[in-house]
Design a protein around this motif. Structure first.
Motif, PDB file in Angstrom:
ATOM      1  N   PRO A  72     -25.110   2.264  21.991  1.00  0.00           N
ATOM      2  CA  PRO A  72     -25.277   3.406  22.891  1.00  0.00           C
ATOM      3  C   PRO A  72     -24.028   4.283  22.928  1.00  0.00           C
ATOM      4  CG  PRO A  72     -25.705   1.301  24.011  1.00  0.00           C
ATOM      5  CD  PRO A  72     -25.170   0.993  22.666  1.00  0.00           C
ATOM      6  N   PRO A  73     -24.127   5.561  22.953  1.00  0.00           N
ATOM      7  CA  PRO A  73     -25.308   6.420  22.762  1.00  0.00           C
ATOM      8  C   PRO A  73     -25.425   6.921  21.325  1.00  0.00           C
ATOM      9  CG  PRO A  73     -23.529   7.770  23.569  1.00  0.00           C
ATOM     10  CD  PRO A  73     -22.976   6.357  23.383  1.00  0.00           C
ATOM     11  N   ASN A  74     -24.993   6.125  20.350  1.00  0.00           N
ATOM     12  CA  ASN A  74     -24.944   6.581  18.964  1.00  0.00           C
ATOM     13  C   ASN A  74     -26.169   6.233  18.120  1.00  0.00           C
ATOM     14  OD1 ASN A  74     -22.229   7.631  19.251  1.00  0.00           O
ATOM     15  ND2 ASN A  74     -21.630   5.488  19.402  1.00  0.00           N
ATOM     16  N   LEU A  98     -27.432   9.182  16.223  1.00  0.00           N
ATOM     17  CA  LEU A  98     -27.148  10.412  16.966  1.00  0.00           C
ATOM     18  C   LEU A  98     -25.703  10.823  16.715  1.00  0.00           C
ATOM     19  CD1 LEU A  98     -28.718   9.444  20.424  1.00  0.00           C
ATOM     20  CD2 LEU A  98     -29.809  10.636  18.518  1.00  0.00           C
ATOM     21  N   SER A  99     -25.494  12.118  16.541  1.00  0.00           N
ATOM     22  CA  SER A  99     -24.131  12.629  16.410  1.00  0.00           C
ATOM     23  C   SER A  99     -24.032  13.974  17.122  1.00  0.00           C
ATOM     24  CB  SER A  99     -23.733  12.762  14.932  1.00  0.00           C
ATOM     25  OG  SER A  99     -24.616  13.619  14.249  1.00  0.00           O
ATOM     26  N   ALA A 101     -23.277  17.783  17.831  1.00  0.00           N
ATOM     27  CA  ALA A 101     -23.358  19.041  17.100  1.00  0.00           C
ATOM     28  C   ALA A 101     -22.691  20.104  17.965  1.00  0.00           C
ATOM     29  CB  ALA A 101     -24.814  19.393  16.819  1.00  0.00           C
ATOM     30  N   LYS A 102     -22.618  21.314  17.462  1.00  0.00           N
ATOM     31  CA  LYS A 102     -21.958  22.382  18.223  1.00  0.00           C
ATOM     32  C   LYS A 102     -22.745  22.753  19.471  1.00  0.00           C
ATOM     33  CE  LYS A 102     -24.095  25.943  15.469  1.00  0.00           C
ATOM     34  NZ  LYS A 102     -24.000  27.014  14.551  1.00  0.00           N
ATOM     35  N   ASP A 103     -22.043  23.327  20.411  1.00  0.00           N
ATOM     36  CA  ASP A 103     -22.645  23.854  21.642  1.00  0.00           C
ATOM     37  C   ASP A 103     -23.400  22.807  22.459  1.00  0.00           C
ATOM     38  OD1 ASP A 103     -21.682  26.416  20.937  1.00  0.00           O
ATOM     39  OD2 ASP A 103     -23.494  26.835  19.772  1.00  0.00           O
ATOM     40  N   GLY A 104     -22.894  21.567  22.485  1.00  0.00           N
ATOM     41  CA  GLY A 104     -23.503  20.527  23.309  1.00  0.00           C
ATOM     42  C   GLY A 104     -24.835  20.010  22.802  1.00  0.00           C
ATOM     43  N   GLN A 105     -25.146  20.297  21.557  1.00  0.00           N
ATOM     44  CA  GLN A 105     -26.380  19.805  20.961  1.00  0.00           C
ATOM     45  C   GLN A 105     -26.139  18.465  20.268  1.00  0.00           C
ATOM     46  OE1 GLN A 105     -29.154  23.071  19.483  1.00  0.00           O
ATOM     47  NE2 GLN A 105     -27.134  23.886  18.937  1.00  0.00           N
ATOM     48  N   THR A 106     -27.223  17.820  19.863  1.00  0.00           N
ATOM     49  CA  THR A 106     -27.143  16.516  19.201  1.00  0.00           C
ATOM     50  C   THR A 106     -28.000  16.531  17.944  1.00  0.00           C
ATOM     51  OG1 THR A 106     -26.845  15.410  21.323  1.00  0.00           O
ATOM     52  CG2 THR A 106     -27.593  14.039  19.496  1.00  0.00           C
ATOM     53  N   VAL A 107     -27.467  15.948  16.871  1.00  0.00           N
ATOM     54  CA  VAL A 107     -28.244  15.772  15.647  1.00  0.00           C
ATOM     55  C   VAL A 107     -28.791  14.349  15.645  1.00  0.00           C
ATOM     56  CG1 VAL A 107     -28.182  15.694  13.125  1.00  0.00           C
ATOM     57  CG2 VAL A 107     -26.884  17.452  14.348  1.00  0.00           C
ATOM     58  N   LEU A 108     -30.102  14.230  15.506  1.00  0.00           N
ATOM     59  CA  LEU A 108     -30.756  12.931  15.390  1.00  0.00           C
ATOM     60  C   LEU A 108     -31.185  12.778  13.939  1.00  0.00           C
ATOM     61  CD1 LEU A 108     -33.417  11.386  17.702  1.00  0.00           C
ATOM     62  CD2 LEU A 108     -33.746  11.399  15.244  1.00  0.00           C
ATOM     63  N   ARG A 109     -30.666  11.717  13.283  1.00  0.00           N
ATOM     64  CA  ARG A 109     -31.053  11.399  11.907  1.00  0.00           C
ATOM     65  C   ARG A 109     -31.899  10.138  11.923  1.00  0.00           C
ATOM     66  NH1 ARG A 109     -25.963  13.309  11.558  1.00  0.00           N
ATOM     67  NH2 ARG A 109     -25.632  15.041  10.144  1.00  0.00           N
ATOM     68  N   TYR A 110     -32.913  10.100  11.064  1.00  0.00           N
ATOM     69  CA  TYR A 110     -33.758   8.908  10.988  1.00  0.00           C
ATOM     70  C   TYR A 110     -34.070   8.569   9.540  1.00  0.00           C
ATOM     71  CZ  TYR A 110     -37.530  12.336  10.451  1.00  0.00           C
ATOM     72  OH  TYR A 110     -38.317  13.370  10.015  1.00  0.00           O
ATOM     73  N   ASP A 111     -34.117   7.270   9.283  1.00  0.00           N
ATOM     74  CA  ASP A 111     -34.528   6.717   7.993  1.00  0.00           C
ATOM     75  C   ASP A 111     -35.584   5.669   8.291  1.00  0.00           C
ATOM     76  OD1 ASP A 111     -32.721   7.860   5.879  1.00  0.00           O
ATOM     77  OD2 ASP A 111     -31.225   7.120   7.298  1.00  0.00           O
ATOM     78  N   VAL A 112     -36.777   5.866   7.768  1.00  0.00           N
ATOM     79  CA  VAL A 112     -37.905   4.988   8.052  1.00  0.00           C
ATOM     80  C   VAL A 112     -38.338   4.269   6.779  1.00  0.00           C
ATOM     81  CG1 VAL A 112     -40.316   4.920   8.821  1.00  0.00           C
ATOM     82  CG2 VAL A 112     -38.731   6.560   9.847  1.00  0.00           C
TER      83      VAL A 112
END
Length: 156
Positions: A72-74, A98-99, A101-112
């Motif tokens: 958490p929260p990664n 989760l990582s 990103a700019k302006d308080g945003q978050t990048v969610l990456r997924y590998d299924v």
């Protein structure tokens, strides 16, 4: 038959907010296409009932999901399996990261990675890949709305 899918989406919220929503069964139930029931059995286990239509096959899957490698929260890893009666089965997992990103945003990456068997396997990989991508796109559109507005309408 094995299937893989990966991608990323930028979400309009901080990592902490995204993490909280990723662990909220009500948010997930509303975002997962065809989800009729999602119960949080304990901190790392969920049970679900999801109805899906894959080409000519309609099935109701009952499944169990476990969250492992929690950071958490990664991010975390999801592993689970579902049984769809005569339609077959699906099992697999996903790594979610989760990582910031700019302006308080978050990048969610997924590998299924997933495997399907039974009648589903007869549909062929192109159809299953196409429907899986469509369902993933629907989930992430719903989830992005949930993290930006704080609420989400139930999935169709």
């Amino acid at each position: 038959m094995a299937m893989t899918m990966n991608g990323e989406v930028t979400l309009p919220a901080t990592k902490d907010v995204v993490w909280a929503k990723l662990n909220d069964p009500e948010v997930l139930k509303a975002c997962i296409p065809g989800c009729e029931q999602l119960n949080k059995d304990d901190d790392t286990h969920f049970s679900a009932v999801v109805k899906v239509k894959l080409g000519p096959v309609k099935a109701s899957f009952k499944g169990k999901v476990e969250l492992v490698d929690l950071d958490p929260p990664n991010g975390y890893r999801i592993q689970g399996e579902g049984e769809g009666g005569i339609a077959g089965f699906a099992k697999g997992g996903a790594k979610v990261a989760l990582s910031d990103a700019k302006d308080g945003q978050t990048v969610l990456r997924y590998d299924v990675e997933a495997q399907v068997g039974g009648k589903l396997m007869q549909l062929g990989s192109r159809l299953i890949d196409s429907v899986s991508k469509k369902l993933a796109d629907e989930f992430f559109a719903n989830f992005a709305k949930a993290v930006s507005e704080g609420e989400v309408a139930p999935a169709a």
